[in-house]
Design an enzyme around this catalytic site. Structure first.
Site, mmCIF file in Angstrom:
data_model
loop_
_atom_site.group_PDB
_atom_site.id
_atom_site.type_symbol
_atom_site.label_atom_id
_atom_site.label_comp_id
_atom_site.label_asym_id
_atom_site.label_seq_id
_atom_site.Cartn_x
_atom_site.Cartn_y
_atom_site.Cartn_z
ATOM 1 N N MET A 238 22.482 -35.910 18.356
ATOM 2 C CA MET A 238 21.710 -36.262 17.170
ATOM 3 C C MET A 238 22.586 -36.048 15.933
ATOM 4 S SD MET A 238 17.888 -34.860 17.985
ATOM 5 C CE MET A 238 17.194 -35.648 16.547
ATOM 6 N N GLU B 268 18.144 -46.119 20.458
ATOM 7 C CA GLU B 268 17.411 -45.048 21.152
ATOM 8 C C GLU B 268 17.230 -45.375 22.641
ATOM 9 O OE1 GLU B 268 17.141 -42.326 19.692
ATOM 10 O OE2 GLU B 268 17.068 -42.779 17.556
ATOM 11 N N VAL C 67 11.530 -35.178 26.191
ATOM 12 C CA VAL C 67 11.359 -36.075 25.056
ATOM 13 C C VAL C 67 10.480 -35.408 24.009
ATOM 14 C CG1 VAL C 67 10.448 -38.295 24.279
ATOM 15 C CG2 VAL C 67 11.643 -38.135 26.475
ATOM 16 N N LEU D 132 10.315 -36.163 19.778
ATOM 17 C CA LEU D 132 10.881 -36.760 18.575
ATOM 18 C C LEU D 132 11.036 -35.697 17.511
ATOM 19 C CD1 LEU D 132 8.857 -40.087 18.350
ATOM 20 C CD2 LEU D 132 11.147 -39.744 19.257
ATOM 21 N N TYR E 226 15.765 -30.082 15.274
ATOM 22 C CA TYR E 226 17.064 -30.106 15.950
ATOM 23 C C TYR E 226 18.188 -29.836 14.952
ATOM 24 C CZ TYR E 226 14.699 -32.544 19.791
ATOM 25 O OH TYR E 226 13.860 -32.881 20.815
ATOM 26 N N CYS F 206 28.474 -27.344 17.999
ATOM 27 C CA CYS F 206 29.633 -27.424 18.892
ATOM 28 C C CYS F 206 29.324 -26.585 20.144
ATOM 29 C CB CYS F 206 30.887 -26.913 18.185
ATOM 30 S SG CYS F 206 30.861 -25.135 17.890
#
EC number: 2.7.1.21
Length: 194
Positions: free
Chosen positions: A24, A95, A172, A174, A180, A184
């Site tokens: 993302m 997506e 899943v 959204l 989110y 790294c």
């Protein structure tokens, strides 16, 4: 064989599959939009598809995190793309991880028919597991471009989408920056141990 002007136009189009993948906030949709806009400049007929589940910014447009947008066709199932992709030269799919596994065959069929297929999607979920049809798409692609976000903890290149919401274990979900953050490997592992 003698080539005339007519035989040159009978040459079949060369189809291809291009996959843009990453975490993302890595610029996947931005890269998809860039390629589609270039196809429009080249006067190619394009059609863009997105899964019905993706309603974050708009129900009928593909919109990047940078707020760039392009009108799209919303589909419930990957097989609908085959029905709606007639008389076009370039198919864009955003997506892709939210589509069913049939998307791999759909993209293969479209490319075999001479269409350029450009697909963008998350390659991994928040647990770092392969996501939806993306592994299959990467396997059949003519070209795979992995893009990276920037780790919000240390500034290195980020490969992972770390879920901030701890009470939802569904694959899943959204979300945006509230749900989110890109990390790294080192920062992901450190935060997973907490």
């Amino acid at each position: 064989m003698i080539y005339t002007e007519n035989t040159l136009h009978e040459t079949p189009r060369r189809g291809s599959i291009e996959v843009i993948c990453g975490s993302m906030f890595s610029g996947k949709t931005e890269e998809l939009l860039r390629r589609l806009k270039r196809a429009k400049i080249a006067k190619q007929e394009i059609e863009i598809f997105k899964p019905a589940i993706d309603t974050r910014y708009s129900e009928v447009e593909i919109i990047s995190h940078d707020k760039n947008s392009i009108p799209s066709t919303v589909v419930e199932h990957s097989s609908n793309i085959l029905l709606l992709a007639s008389n076009i030269e370039v198919v864009g799919i955003d997506e892709a991880q939210f589509f069913d596994q049939g998307l791999v065959d759909v993209c293969q069929q479209l490319a075999d028919q001479g269409l350029r297929v450009i697909v963008a999607g998350l390659d991994m979920d928040f647990k770092r597991n392969p996501f939806g049809p993306m592994p299959g798409l990467c396997a059949i692609a003519d070209d795979v471009k992995k893009v990276h976000a920037i780790c919000v903890e240390c500034g290195r290149l980020a490969n992972y989408s770390f879920r901030l919401v701890s009470n939802n274990d569904k694959q899943v979900m959204l979300g945006e920056l509230q749900e989110y953050k890109p990390l790294c490997r080192i920062c992901y592992m450190r935060l997973m141990k907490k």
